[in-house]
Design a protein around this motif. Structure first.
Motif, short mmCIF file in Angstrom:
data_model
loop_
_atom_site.label_atom_id
_atom_site.label_comp_id
_atom_site.label_asym_id
_atom_site.label_seq_id
_atom_site.Cartn_x
_atom_site.Cartn_y
_atom_site.Cartn_z
N GLN A 152 0.82 -1.21 0.00
CA GLN A 152 0.00 0.00 0.00
C GLN A 152 0.85 1.26 0.00
N ALA A 153 2.00 1.22 0.67
CA ALA A 153 2.87 2.40 0.69
C ALA A 153 3.35 2.75 -0.71
N ALA A 154 3.72 1.73 -1.49
CA ALA A 154 4.14 1.98 -2.86
C ALA A 154 2.97 2.51 -3.69
N ARG A 155 1.79 1.99 -3.44
CA ARG A 155 0.60 2.52 -4.13
C ARG A 155 0.38 3.99 -3.78
N ASP A 156 0.45 4.32 -2.51
CA ASP A 156 0.26 5.71 -2.09
C ASP A 156 1.23 6.64 -2.81
N ASP A 157 2.47 6.22 -2.87
CA ASP A 157 3.48 7.05 -3.51
C ASP A 157 3.14 7.30 -4.98
N PHE A 158 2.76 6.24 -5.69
CA PHE A 158 2.45 6.41 -7.10
C PHE A 158 1.13 7.12 -7.30
N GLU A 159 0.15 6.82 -6.48
CA GLU A 159 -1.18 7.40 -6.66
C GLU A 159 -1.17 8.92 -6.54
N PHE A 160 -0.46 9.44 -5.53
CA PHE A 160 -0.57 10.88 -5.31
C PHE A 160 0.61 11.51 -4.58
N ARG A 161 1.45 10.75 -3.91
CA ARG A 161 2.41 11.35 -2.99
C ARG A 161 3.74 11.71 -3.65
N ALA A 162 4.23 10.88 -4.56
CA ALA A 162 5.60 11.01 -5.05
C ALA A 162 5.93 12.39 -5.64
N PRO A 163 5.15 12.92 -6.59
CA PRO A 163 5.56 14.22 -7.17
C PRO A 163 5.59 15.34 -6.14
#
Length: 544
Positions: A152-163
């Motif tokens: 889920q953490a990797a999903r969060d990053d890609f979904e909205f957090r990373a940029p």
């Protein structure tokens, strides 16, 4: 369809060296470069940013080349695993920061290109890119979704957090290196990068002063779950083979041009607005033997289906658009598997990875391209996770109040993301009228983020920077067409939508100077009524 073009369209997209010549023209005096106040190697340390703990793992000076300035090359990650690369010019930096979006499902860092805003050596902008918080493992990397099956953490990053966290990390490192944060910050991206741009404007309005969002994948859940699946299934026979083959596409495209090219007032090999085209593929039905110059009845049915949005059994639209007439040559590789793409179609690969690994809550029953049902129930089942990716909010008021500027653009012949979705979003956002903070440009014949039959390149970053820094509202951007050897074959002005380019009757139709702006040929009615209209009112998650 060249595999290099597809891969480019799926990765960070348009990372060719960009320019800010418009800014230089408005300010002919070179800006004084900002010098570093610390050694490059001293950046290798931690940065304790709330919610974005950052670790620089390497930092070294890279000598200048014929194309790039000397810079401090920084690599690191934001916890837990958002990797990034940041390039800091050592002698030419002028206070600007430019962050690139990534494409497809990301999973790789494409080295960020420098942008020349007028200094003698170029590279007056600090530039950064990220992998979106994970590493892709398939041969083409960016169509791999397996990393999200149980993380889920990797999903969060890609979904909205990373940029967002990369922008925070980059600005902190810039401040440490130069002694002050960037005075202006820009974001540019296409496809998923365009989605990221809109996501930042909607959810993190203080991150960037100007955002360039091309062919935005902002209808993410419906786009990956419904539309790409529709493309794959529409062209799959009962035995798994493609119904429509790449060999049929030249004849189909030529027939479209023969029927519709003249409708915009100029026979020039492109459809300026393909919505005016009422081409019936049945006119190509084979009268005898099945040859590359005709379509079988089954192929006619496939073409009609591709031109149409996905629907359920009751005719409810499950996505706000389909393929446009004039895009046919781009279907090879994206919709139709070819040897050049390894024998598979990217639409199928993206859709299957999304449905298997990314589109449903972890632990919930998943789906596949071959088992997915085009029903309202399945549409709604994709929504809880899809809204975490989506960038559909119509409330950009905070970005606007800060003075933010947004440039949207889309190719009319985009095979991956139907342009109708961007038009629908823009009209809902603005009422279809140009605003003092957002502009839309629709590019004839352009494929997904680049490539095309007559126009192959479009980059409004120059105009965005001039708008933010000089108040020069962009009304026109020149698109360029190049042949396989890189020679310019056509330039054409693209006016802010809904204005269109009209030939003035003199000179070459391949020269942008011979065109003038004109109002739309018919009233603008771009809102599409579809199953996901409620998604515009759902705010996405925000990580601080």
């Amino acid at each position: 369809m060249r595999p290099v073009r597809i891969f480019t369209a799926l990765t960070t997209l348009l990372l060719a060296t960009t320019g800010c010549a418009a800014v230089a023209a408005a300010n002919p005096e070179p800006e004084s470069p900002v010098r570093p106040i610390t050694a490059c190697g001293d950046l290798v340390r931690g940065f304790a940013l709330p919610g974005a703990t950052t670790h620089v793992t390497s930092a070294a000076v890279v000598p200048a080349t014929a194309t790039d300035p000397e810079y401090c090359g920084v690599r690191g990650y934001v916890e837990p695993a958002v990797r990034f690369e940041l390039r800091l010019p050592t002698k030419t930096y002028a206070g600007r920061y430019l962050q690139y979006g990534c494409g497809g499902f990301c999973g790789v860092i494409t080295p960020p290109a420098f942008a020349d805003c007028g200094l003698p050596h170029g590279g007056d902008v600090a530039v950064a890119a990220t992998d979106g918080g994970h590493v892709g493992t398939t041969p083409t990397v960016v169509d791999d979704g397996s990393w999200g099956a149980h993380d889920q953490a990797a999903r969060d990053d890609f979904e909205f957090r990373a940029p967002h966290v990369v922008s925070r990390a980059s600005k902190a490192i810039i401040q440490a290196f130069y002694g002050s944060p960037p005075r202006k910050s820009y974001f540019t991206g296409c496809s998923d990068g365009g989605r990221e741009g809109l996501l930042l404007a909607q959810r993190y309005p203080a991150d960037f002063d100007g955002i360039d969002a091309g062919a935005p994948a902002n209808y993410w859940g419906p786009l990956l779950g419904e539309y790409q699946t529709w493309l794959a299934r529409a062209n799959t026979a009962a035995d798994g083979s493609p119904v429509l083959t790449a060999a049929k596409l030249p004849a189909l495209h030529n027939a479209v041009l023969a029927a519709c090219d003249r409708l915009d007032g100029l026979t020039d090999g492109q459809l300026d607005d393909p919505r005016a085209c009422r081409f019936d593929p049945a006119t190509l039905t084979c009268a005898g033997a099945d040859t590359p110059s005709c379509l079988t009845p089954a192929q006619v049915a496939v073409v009609r289906k591709l031109y149409s949005p996905p629907t359920d059994a009751h005719g409810t639209l499950l996505y706000p658009g389909g393929q446009q007439p004039g895009s046919e040559l781009s279907w090879a590789g994206w919709i139709i598997a070819t040897p050049e793409t390894g024998g598979f179609a990217f639409a199928r690969s993206l859709a299957d990875n999304y449905l298997r690994y990314l589109g449903y809550p972890i632990g919930a029953p998943a789906s596949t391209v071959d088992t997915f049902a085009f029903t309202r129930r399945e549409f709604d089942r994709l929504t809880p996770v899809g809204v975490r990716y989506d960038a559909l909010s119509l409330d950009l008021s905070a970005f606007h109040r800060r003075g933010g500027k947004l440039v949207l653009w889309h190719g009319w012949a985009d095979e991956a993301i139907p342009p109708a979705g961007t038009l629908d979003y823009y009209q809902r956002l603005t009422g279809g009228h140009a605003q003092d903070w957002v502009r839309l440009f629709m590019v004839p014949s352009l494929y997904h983020c680049g490539g095309g039959t007559t126009l192959t390149e479009f980059d409004p970053l120059q105009q965005l920077v001039a708008w933010v820094e000089r108040g020069t509202t962009p009304t026109v951007v020149t698109a360029t067409g190049r042949d396989a050897d890189g020679n310019v074959t056509r330039t054409r002005p693209v006016f802010a939508y809904p204005r269109r380019a009209v030939y003035d009757g003199t000179g070459s139709v391949d020269d942008a100077a011979n065109f003038r702006p004109a109002p739309p040929a018919s009233p603008v009615r771009d809102v599409v009524h579809w199953a996901g209209e409620y998604l515009y009112a759902i705010p996405g998650p925000v990580a601080r």
